[in-house]
Design a protein around this motif. Structure first.
Motif, PDB file in Angstrom:
ATOM      1  N   GLU A  62      -8.681  13.395 -32.269  1.00 50.02           N
ATOM      2  CA  GLU A  62      -8.285  14.789 -32.395  1.00 50.02           C
ATOM      3  C   GLU A  62      -7.338  15.188 -31.269  1.00 50.02           C
ATOM      4  O   GLU A  62      -7.628  14.973 -30.097  1.00 50.02           O
ATOM      5  CB  GLU A  62      -9.523  15.685 -32.375  1.00 50.02           C
ATOM      6  CG  GLU A  62      -9.203  17.140 -32.655  1.00 50.02           C
ATOM      7  CD  GLU A  62     -10.449  18.000 -32.758  1.00 50.02           C
ATOM      8  OE1 GLU A  62     -10.937  18.188 -33.878  1.00 50.02           O
ATOM      9  OE2 GLU A  62     -10.936  18.457 -31.698  1.00 50.02           O
ATOM     10  N   ASN A  63      -6.199  15.745 -31.645  1.00 55.12           N
ATOM     11  CA  ASN A  63      -5.199  16.159 -30.672  1.00 55.12           C
ATOM     12  C   ASN A  63      -5.002  17.671 -30.756  1.00 55.12           C
ATOM     13  O   ASN A  63      -4.729  18.210 -31.817  1.00 55.12           O
ATOM     14  CB  ASN A  63      -3.863  15.460 -30.956  1.00 55.12           C
ATOM     15  CG  ASN A  63      -3.974  13.952 -30.849  1.00 55.12           C
ATOM     16  OD1 ASN A  63      -4.380  13.428 -29.822  1.00 55.12           O
ATOM     17  ND2 ASN A  63      -3.613  13.254 -31.916  1.00 55.12           N
ATOM     18  N   LYS A  64      -5.144  18.326 -29.625  1.00 55.59           N
ATOM     19  CA  LYS A  64      -4.979  19.768 -29.561  1.00 55.59           C
ATOM     20  C   LYS A  64      -3.605  20.096 -28.987  1.00 55.59           C
ATOM     21  O   LYS A  64      -3.318  19.788 -27.839  1.00 55.59           O
ATOM     22  CB  LYS A  64      -6.081  20.398 -28.716  1.00 55.59           C
ATOM     23  CG  LYS A  64      -7.464  20.265 -29.346  1.00 55.59           C
ATOM     24  CD  LYS A  64      -8.533  20.984 -28.536  1.00 55.59           C
ATOM     25  CE  LYS A  64      -9.898  20.872 -29.238  1.00 55.59           C
ATOM     26  NZ  LYS A  64     -10.960  21.571 -28.473  1.00 55.59           N
ATOM     27  N   VAL A  65      -2.791  20.695 -29.820  1.00 59.00           N
ATOM     28  CA  VAL A  65      -1.412  21.026 -29.455  1.00 59.00           C
ATOM     29  C   VAL A  65      -1.337  22.507 -29.084  1.00 59.00           C
ATOM     30  O   VAL A  65      -1.984  23.348 -29.715  1.00 59.00           O
ATOM     31  CB  VAL A  65      -0.466  20.709 -30.624  1.00 59.00           C
ATOM     32  CG1 VAL A  65       0.951  21.207 -30.344  1.00 59.00           C
ATOM     33  CG2 VAL A  65      -0.458  19.212 -30.906  1.00 59.00           C
ATOM     34  N   ILE A  66      -0.520  22.812 -28.082  1.00 63.57           N
ATOM     35  CA  ILE A  66      -0.330  24.222 -27.711  1.00 63.57           C
ATOM     36  C   ILE A  66       1.127  24.658 -27.821  1.00 63.57           C
ATOM     37  O   ILE A  66       1.428  25.832 -27.644  1.00 63.57           O
ATOM     38  CB  ILE A  66      -0.848  24.513 -26.288  1.00 63.57           C
ATOM     39  CG1 ILE A  66      -0.108  23.666 -25.249  1.00 63.57           C
ATOM     40  CG2 ILE A  66      -2.343  24.309 -26.209  1.00 63.57           C
ATOM     41  CD1 ILE A  66      -0.515  23.982 -23.812  1.00 63.57           C
ATOM     42  N   GLY A  67       2.054  23.715 -28.125  1.00 61.70           N
ATOM     43  CA  GLY A  67       3.439  24.141 -28.242  1.00 61.70           C
ATOM     44  C   GLY A  67       4.384  23.042 -28.675  1.00 61.70           C
ATOM     45  O   GLY A  67       4.034  21.862 -28.713  1.00 61.70           O
ATOM     46  N   ILE A  68       5.600  23.460 -29.014  1.00 64.28           N
ATOM     47  CA  ILE A  68       6.692  22.572 -29.405  1.00 64.28           C
ATOM     48  C   ILE A  68       7.900  22.929 -28.557  1.00 64.28           C
ATOM     49  O   ILE A  68       8.246  24.108 -28.434  1.00 64.28           O
ATOM     50  CB  ILE A  68       7.049  22.744 -30.898  1.00 64.28           C
ATOM     51  CG1 ILE A  68       5.831  22.496 -31.794  1.00 64.28           C
ATOM     52  CG2 ILE A  68       8.206  21.828 -31.284  1.00 64.28           C
ATOM     53  CD1 ILE A  68       6.052  22.927 -33.237  1.00 64.28           C
ATOM     54  N   THR A  69       8.548  21.934 -27.971  1.00 66.37           N
ATOM     55  CA  THR A  69       9.754  22.164 -27.174  1.00 66.37           C
ATOM     56  C   THR A  69      10.806  21.123 -27.525  1.00 66.37           C
ATOM     57  O   THR A  69      10.500  19.936 -27.620  1.00 66.37           O
ATOM     58  CB  THR A  69       9.458  22.097 -25.659  1.00 66.37           C
ATOM     59  OG1 THR A  69       8.500  23.100 -25.318  1.00 66.37           O
ATOM     60  CG2 THR A  69      10.724  22.325 -24.842  1.00 66.37           C
ATOM     61  N   LEU A  70      12.040  21.556 -27.722  1.00 69.87           N
ATOM     62  CA  LEU A  70      13.181  20.654 -27.858  1.00 69.87           C
ATOM     63  C   LEU A  70      14.099  20.857 -26.661  1.00 69.87           C
ATOM     64  O   LEU A  70      14.280  21.977 -26.193  1.00 69.87           O
ATOM     65  CB  LEU A  70      13.971  20.945 -29.146  1.00 69.87           C
ATOM     66  CG  LEU A  70      13.241  20.777 -30.477  1.00 69.87           C
ATOM     67  CD1 LEU A  70      14.188  21.100 -31.626  1.00 69.87           C
ATOM     68  CD2 LEU A  70      12.674  19.381 -30.620  1.00 69.87           C
ATOM     69  N   GLY A  71      14.683  19.772 -26.173  1.00 68.07           N
ATOM     70  CA  GLY A  71      15.622  19.857 -25.058  1.00 68.07           C
ATOM     71  C   GLY A  71      14.984  19.745 -23.694  1.00 68.07           C
ATOM     72  O   GLY A  71      15.677  19.569 -22.688  1.00 68.07           O
ATOM     73  N   SER A  72      13.656  19.807 -23.619  1.00 67.85           N
ATOM     74  CA  SER A  72      12.920  19.693 -22.368  1.00 67.85           C
ATOM     75  C   SER A  72      11.446  19.521 -22.732  1.00 67.85           C
ATOM     76  O   SER A  72      11.131  18.975 -23.802  1.00 67.85           O
ATOM     77  CB  SER A  72      13.155  20.920 -21.475  1.00 67.85           C
ATOM     78  OG  SER A  72      12.557  20.744 -20.195  1.00 67.85           O
ATOM     79  N   ILE A  73      10.524  20.000 -21.875  1.00 69.99           N
ATOM     80  CA  ILE A  73       9.094  19.925 -22.177  1.00 69.99           C
ATOM     81  C   ILE A  73       8.396  21.205 -21.731  1.00 69.99           C
ATOM     82  O   ILE A  73       8.909  21.975 -20.921  1.00 69.99           O
ATOM     83  CB  ILE A  73       8.408  18.715 -21.493  1.00 69.99           C
ATOM     84  CG1 ILE A  73       8.479  18.836 -19.962  1.00 69.99           C
ATOM     85  CG2 ILE A  73       8.997  17.407 -21.958  1.00 69.99           C
ATOM     86  CD1 ILE A  73       7.625  17.806 -19.234  1.00 69.99           C
ATOM     87  N   ASN A  74       7.211  21.421 -22.291  1.00 64.94           N
ATOM     88  CA  ASN A  74       6.256  22.427 -21.827  1.00 64.94           C
ATOM     89  C   ASN A  74       6.832  23.834 -21.715  1.00 64.94           C
ATOM     90  O   ASN A  74       6.522  24.554 -20.759  1.00 64.94           O
ATOM     91  CB  ASN A  74       5.665  22.021 -20.459  1.00 64.94           C
ATOM     92  CG  ASN A  74       4.805  20.785 -20.538  1.00 64.94           C
ATOM     93  OD1 ASN A  74       4.818  20.090 -21.548  1.00 64.94           O
ATOM     94  ND2 ASN A  74       4.062  20.491 -19.498  1.00 64.94           N
ATOM     95  N   ASN A  75       7.701  24.208 -22.668  1.00 63.33           N
ATOM     96  CA  ASN A  75       8.250  25.567 -22.660  1.00 63.33           C
ATOM     97  C   ASN A  75       8.919  25.885 -21.324  1.00 63.33           C
ATOM     98  O   ASN A  75       8.820  26.993 -20.794  1.00 63.33           O
ATOM     99  CB  ASN A  75       7.143  26.588 -22.952  1.00 63.33           C
ATOM    100  CG  ASN A  75       7.695  27.962 -23.285  1.00 63.33           C
ATOM    101  OD1 ASN A  75       8.789  28.096 -23.831  1.00 63.33           O
ATOM    102  ND2 ASN A  75       6.954  28.995 -22.931  1.00 63.33           N
TER     103      ASN A  75
END
Length: 486
Positions: free
Chosen positions: A423-436
Motif C-alpha cells: 500500500e502506497n500513500k500519495v500526497i501529491g504530484i509534481t512535474l519539473g521538480s519534487i514535493n511541490n
C-alpha cells in the motif's frame, strides 16, 4: 494564427480524437516525424497539415563573433508521406522549391514562439509568413543613456530594412546581438545584449567603446548588411503554393521531412477507421503541452485530461520559450519552474509514463517529476527512474535494466516505471521538480505525462508507445533526402 491543436476546449475528455458527425473518427497527430495509425486510402482523408518554422540561435553572439541563426529549410525542405517508416512507397513534396516559386526564400523561421507556417487544408497549400528579415538596420539617431567605464548604454533609433515590425512583440533575433530584456544594473554584465519594447522603435544595447570608438563606427556595424535581424511582422504575408493533394495509405500513413539540422514540427488531422488513443482504464492523471501557448488565459493551470480533476498549477513560469509552453511541449527551465497539486491517494500499484526530451541536469539532484508521499517516491531523478520495483519502461519495452535519458539532446523518449506490491500513500504530484517545491528543478521538455493507478500490461505499454509516437512524434536517424533515403 494557427496554434497546433488550438485551445483545449475542442479536445474532448482526453484531447485526441473526435467524430465529425458521421462514422468517420478523426485524430490529431504531430511531431518532427510521426505515424497516423488506422488510416484509410484516399486523397480526401487528410483534413489538414501544417509545417511549423523554427529558428535556433545557440550561443551568445557579438559583432566580433556572430552566431548564425539556423532555421527550417536552410538546406532544403522535402516532405515525405509514406505507408510506413521504412519508406517502401512514398510521395515526395519539394516544399522549399514551391515556396521559392511563390516568391519567398523558402526558409521557415520563428521568433519567441511565433513561426512561419506552411498550411494544407486537404485541397490547397499556402505559406503564412509571420517573421521578417532585415539585412542591416537603418539608424536615424544614437543616444547615450549611461556609462560604466568603457561600457556605454545607448538607444538606437531607426527602422528595419523590410516590412513593418509589429509593436506588440519585444523580442527579436540578431546574429551579432543577443536579446536580454535587461534594463537593470545587471545589464553591464551583458555586453552586446539588447532590449526593446519593439524593434519598430529601435533598441537599446550595451557596447564597449574600445570596440567602436566612435558613434560612426557603431552605426556602420549596425547598418551593415552582414548584421541580420529576425522580427515578427506587423501584418503576416500569405503565398499560394503549387503542391499536390496528399494521398493517405491503408492502415498507416507516415510523415517525415528531410530537414537535417533544424527539423520542423508538423501537425496533421486525419480521418481514420479507428482512433488510437492512450489506454484509459486506471488513468488518474494526464498532462500535455500540446495545444497550449504562453498566451492562454488559463496558462497557469496544467489540466488533468483524464477527467479526474487532478489539475496541476504552474509555479514560477516566465511564459517564454525558455520557461513555459513550447510548440507541443512544456518547457521547464531547471531553475525554479514546476507544476504541482497536493492530492491524497492510497493505492497498491502505480504506472507512470513520460514523453520527454532535452533533459539537462543543471544541479546534482534534478527531478523530472514524480508522485510522492511522506515516505514514498516514484519518478525520474537525474534522468533515471526512481522506484523500489526494478522494472522499467523505455519506448514500449519493459526491462529490469534502468534507463538514463539525461543529456541526450533532442531525442524524444517514452519512459516510465512501475511501483507496487504494498500500500502506497500519495500526497501529491509534481512535474519539473519534487514535493511541490522548486528545490530540485530539472531543465527538460515534457510532452505528455501519464499516471495510472494500476500496473499496465506489456501489450498496453506497447499500445501507449504507439499512441505517443502519433501524438508527439519520434526520431528518425539521418534524413529523408530527394531519393527518400533515411
Amino acid at each position: 494564427m494557427m496554434n497546433g491543436l488550438g485551445n483545449l476546449g475542442h479536445l474532448g475528455k482526453l484531447g485526441h480524437a473526435s467524430t465529425s458527425g458521421t462514422n468517420h473518427p478523426e485524430v490529431e497527430a504531430s511531431g518532427r516525424a510521426f505515424p497516423i495509425w488506422n488510416t484509410k486510402p484516399g486523397d480526401d482523408k487528410l483534413l489538414s497539415l501544417s509545417i511549423h518554422g523554427l529558428t535556433e540561435h545557440i550561443g551568445t553572439p557579438t559583432p566580433e563573433n556572430p552566431v548564425p541563426m539556423r532555421s527550417v529549410g536552410d538546406s532544403g525542405l522535402f516532405l515525405s508521406v509514406m505507408p510506413d517508416k521504412a519508406g517502401s512507397d512514398y510521395q515526395l513534396l519539394n516544399i522549399k522549391e514551391a515556396m521559392k516559386k511563390a516568391g519567398h526564400d523558402g526558409i521557415l523561421r520563428s521568433v519567441n514562439g511565433i513561426y512561419d507556417e506552411v498550411v494544407y487544408n486537404g485541397k490547397e497549400w499556402k505559406l503564412i509568413q509571420r517573421i521578417g528579415v532585415s539585412t542591416g538596420f537603418t539608424v536615424t539617431s544614437i543616444s547615450t543613456l549611461n556609462s560604466n567605464g568603457d561600457l556605454r548604454e545607448v538607444l538606437i533609433r531607426g527602422s528595419v530594412k523590410g516590412t513593418q515590425v509589429t509593436p506588440d512583440i519585444s523580442v527579436f533575433y540578431s546574429n551579432k546581438f543577443y536579446y536580454t530584456g535587461d534594463s537593470t544594473s545587471n545589464k553591464w554584465n551583458k555586453v552586446y545584449g539588447v532590449w526593446t519594447n519593439s524593434l519598430r522603435y529601435g533598441f537599446t544595447v550595451v557596447y564597449d567603446i574600445t570596440d567602436y570608438p566612435t558613434e560612426e563606427a557603431l552605426k556602420a556595424m549596425i547598418e551593415d548588411e552582414s548584421t541580420i535581424y529576425y522580427y515578427v511582422l506587423f501584418t503576416p504575408a500569405e503565398y499560394s503554393l503549387d503542391l499536390p493533394v496528399i494521398t493517405t495509405y491503408d492502415e498507416q500513413t507516415y510523415f517525415a521531412s528531410n530537414a537535417a539540422e533544424v527539423k520542423p514540427r508538423m501537425i496533421a488531422r486525419c480521418k481514420v477507421s479507428k482512433a488510437l488513443d492512450y489506454i484509459r482504464e486506471g488513468l488518474i492523471g494526464y498532462y500535455t503541452g500540446r495545444g497550449r501557448s504562453n498566451t492562454d488565459e488559463n496558462k497557469n493551470i496544467l489540466p488533468d485530461l483524464s477527467g479526474n480533476g487532478n489539475d496541476l498549477e504552474n509555479k514560477n513560469f516566465a511564459y517564454t520559450p525558455d520557461s513555459g509552453y513550447g510548440d507541443g511541449y512544456i518547457q521547464y527551465d531547471g531553475v525554479d519552474d514546476f507544476s504541482s497539486v497536493e492530492k491524497a491517494m492510497t493505492n497498491i500499484d502505480f504506472t507512470i509514463l513520460f514523453t520527454i526530451s532535452d533533459v539537462e541536469l543543471l544541479t546534482g539532484n534534478s527531478w523530472s517529476g514524480l508522485i510522492y508521499g511522506s515516505s514514498y517516491y516514484l519518478g525520474i531523478n537525474k534522468g533515471i527512474c526512481f522506484s523500489s520495483e526494478n522494472r522499467y519502461i523505455m519506448n514500449g519495452n519493459i526491462s529490469k535494466t534502468n534507463f538514463n535519458i539525461a543529456n541526450k539532446g533532442k531525442e524524444i523518449f517514452v519512459v516510465g516505471c512501475f511501483n507496487g506490491g504494498k500500500e502506497n500513500k500519495v500526497i501529491g504530484i509534481t512535474l519539473g521538480s519534487i514535493n511541490n517545491s522548486p528545490i530540485y528543478a530539472c531543465k527538460q521538455k515534457i510532452y505528455d505525462a501519464l499516471i495510472y493507478n494500476r500496473e499496465l500490461t506489456e501489450e498496453e505499454i506497447k499500445h501507449n508507445y504507439k499512441a505517443s509516437c502519433q501524438y508527439n512524434g519520434e526520431d528518425i536517424d539521418g534524413k529523408a533526402g530527394e531519393n527518400n533515403e533515411f
